[in-house]
Scaffold this active site. Sequence first.
Site, PDB file in Angstrom:
ATOM      1  N   LYS A 134       0.814  -1.217   0.000  1.00 52.32           N
ATOM      2  CA  LYS A 134       0.000   0.000   0.000  1.00 52.32           C
ATOM      3  C   LYS A 134       0.844   1.262   0.000  1.00 52.32           C
ATOM      4  O   LYS A 134       0.577   2.194  -0.751  1.00 52.32           O
ATOM      5  CB  LYS A 134      -0.922   0.018   1.229  1.00 52.32           C
ATOM      6  CG  LYS A 134      -2.210  -0.735   0.993  1.00 52.32           C
ATOM      7  CD  LYS A 134      -3.237  -0.427   2.066  1.00 52.32           C
ATOM      8  CE  LYS A 134      -4.463  -1.300   1.854  1.00 52.32           C
ATOM      9  NZ  LYS A 134      -5.600  -0.929   2.665  1.00 52.32           N
ATOM     10  N   GLU A 144      -2.939  14.800   7.694  1.00 53.98           N
ATOM     11  CA  GLU A 144      -3.520  14.381   6.429  1.00 53.98           C
ATOM     12  C   GLU A 144      -4.825  15.132   6.229  1.00 53.98           C
ATOM     13  O   GLU A 144      -5.479  15.507   7.196  1.00 53.98           O
ATOM     14  CB  GLU A 144      -3.831  12.879   6.510  1.00 53.98           C
ATOM     15  CG  GLU A 144      -3.346  12.053   5.354  1.00 53.98           C
ATOM     16  CD  GLU A 144      -3.665  10.585   5.569  1.00 53.98           C
ATOM     17  OE1 GLU A 144      -2.727   9.790   5.530  1.00 53.98           O
ATOM     18  OE2 GLU A 144      -4.835  10.238   5.787  1.00 53.98           O
ATOM     19  N   ARG A 155      -6.417  -7.681 -10.265  1.00 49.94           N
ATOM     20  CA  ARG A 155      -7.186  -8.898 -10.515  1.00 49.94           C
ATOM     21  C   ARG A 155      -8.571  -8.518 -11.012  1.00 49.94           C
ATOM     22  O   ARG A 155      -8.924  -7.347 -11.050  1.00 49.94           O
ATOM     23  CB  ARG A 155      -7.345  -9.683  -9.219  1.00 49.94           C
ATOM     24  CG  ARG A 155      -8.016  -8.849  -8.142  1.00 49.94           C
ATOM     25  CD  ARG A 155      -8.349  -9.645  -6.904  1.00 49.94           C
ATOM     26  NE  ARG A 155      -8.374  -8.820  -5.714  1.00 49.94           N
ATOM     27  CZ  ARG A 155      -9.399  -8.102  -5.282  1.00 49.94           C
ATOM     28  NH1 ARG A 155     -10.525  -8.087  -5.959  1.00 49.94           N
ATOM     29  NH2 ARG A 155      -9.328  -7.376  -4.185  1.00 49.94           N
TER      30      ARG A 155
END
Lengths: 500, 174
Positions: free
Chosen positions: A117, A201, A294
């Site tokens: 990540k 953030e 995927r």
Amino acid sequence: MLFKRVLIANRGEIAIRVIRCCRELGIETIAVYSDVDRNSAHVLLADRAYMIGPGPSKESYLNVDKILAVARECGADAIHPGYGFMSENADFARRVEAAGINFIGPTPENIVAMGDKLSSRELMKAAGVPTVPGSDGIIRDIEHAQNEAERIGYPVMIKASAGGGGKGIRVAFSPSELPSAFRTCQSEGRNYFGDDRVFIERFIQNPKHIEIQVFGDKHGNVVHLFERECSMQRRNQKILEESPSISVPQAVREEMGRVAVKAAKAIDYVGAGTIEFIFDNKTKEFFFMEMNTRLQVEHPITEMVTGVDLVQEQLFVAAGRKLSFKQADITQKGHSIELRICAEDPVNFTPSPGKIRRCRLPQGPFVRVDGYAYPGYEIPIYYDPMIAKLIVWGHTREECIHRLKRALAETMLTGVKSNLVLHKNILEHPVFLDGSYTTQFIEQEIKGKKQRQLFMFVDEHVFLISAAISAYKDSKLRDVSNFNLASRWKDVGRKTSLRV
Amino acid sequence: MYFEAESNGIKYQVNVNETRNSWKVSLKAEDQEWINYEIAKVDYLTADGAISLIFKNSSYLVDVTGQDTEYTVYTRGSFRTVRIYNEEKILHESLKKGGGFGGGASLDSGMPGKIVKILVTPGQEVAADTPLVIMEAMKMENEMRAPRDVKIHAIHVKEGDAVESGAVLISYES
């Protein structure tokens, strides 16, 4: 030349999805299964089937050696991993290719690039893909915090570096709230985790999960197939997805598509992939979260609105063909929603494995069911509780929702608990209907509700009357058998006396 | 036939009588009046392997599982487990201490799985709905909660144990 024989290294509905596609292309299908899955529908439907080990996934569906041995033995020229299990395992992809077998999925390098990540976010940032704005590293003092917050833009979230479980997180909506938020965060970090480092953030106020389907081939082409909204989640897992999202303005939709293509091109992506964004429904900004390398569970809704068979395209791309469509060929037509039907408690989401008694799935126009449940099937405890996906299409979102309600009214699933009633409630909820729902919806609107509130589609007394009549009949039956047992002589005597 | 029942936390008295052409069912919730229903047998019939029940002109397709004292009724995507006792069972239950309504004398595993965490200790008193044990089954961790206010008597498993369906995990003090 397309493949002759494809091994599907998966189970359940996705294995069946791949079998269907292969069969339409005249390709032979090989199923693998664990011993508890002998009666699973993917085994019943495949051309060939090989048992690869006991129930626990580690010993069967994750057993690389065994799966490769089967592939060699039956002469498979390609392996489709489905989703979950081995689908995002770079080592598996490498070993499949090393065995001279085609891996129907991205390259091992693609999987590695997006596997972590943090590093994938850095990679995307470098490629010019927007990520959630945040401070570069640790905040030194209040002045530093104020400068960084100003640069990032309010509201901001101050997070303790070592934080977790809701501790060490504070939100500041304006500069005046910042100093105390910063200090509390620092001290919580120090007190709970022994680490007072904090960073800042952007705080996303109305977070939605919007993702873009992308497709690349081995010739450097990448095309996107627009968005899916997957904000309806429980336990951080999606349960309802729709495409398009009514929260995304057209200009933003096109921008998201462009950015997703840029992200995929940055890593020379091959095959079906999904770029997940966190979407701020207030500001309509979007930020890269991660890429799933995927096919996704919710791929059918994209198929329904774009008319592209994504699994077929996966096979074509793996065989080396160029993408069968260009960006200009892809348009969204109408609206599609998918409901994940899970054998689980609709209120607290605990799985409910067991034997299915009755299972009647909906039919009719513009209704698609991808599932593997059937009457008498015992759902094993080892795997995911999702047993079917109900996917419908409508010209408009309203039509789509009405069609879903119709389809749910036709559905009957008994013997195990299911989340059918949760879906019925969602489809009636004003916050879902107006499209403003966020990833917090289930937590805020559903969780903690009593069954009573959720089961509004049934008169309470129907449950009681039905149970009471059954109990009555059972009691009568027991009385009769007791009587007979106690007096076999009388029974014989009576029968004899009836003879003339 | 007289029953006592519990559904969704509410206790009922129930009378069921069968006539040639109908089911007569009377229900009385606690502190409420008796409500009498007469359901024609043509409105409660087997169709397509389930029960087609027409109740107040609403059409329900119903499936009932279970036996003895516990029945689960499925209809319209909803389900409800109803505990129901005939006179013989009421007597039987009254002889048993602590059992009967509101959960049994122990916390049992409803499915095979693995014990991840035990959150209580013997002797501890906990309020209804307090998490007692975290169990892993079907790829997910599940909290098992106290069915009512209980005092923990003993813990019969330890963290990491694999347990079968029906295994007694924790017993309560009566």
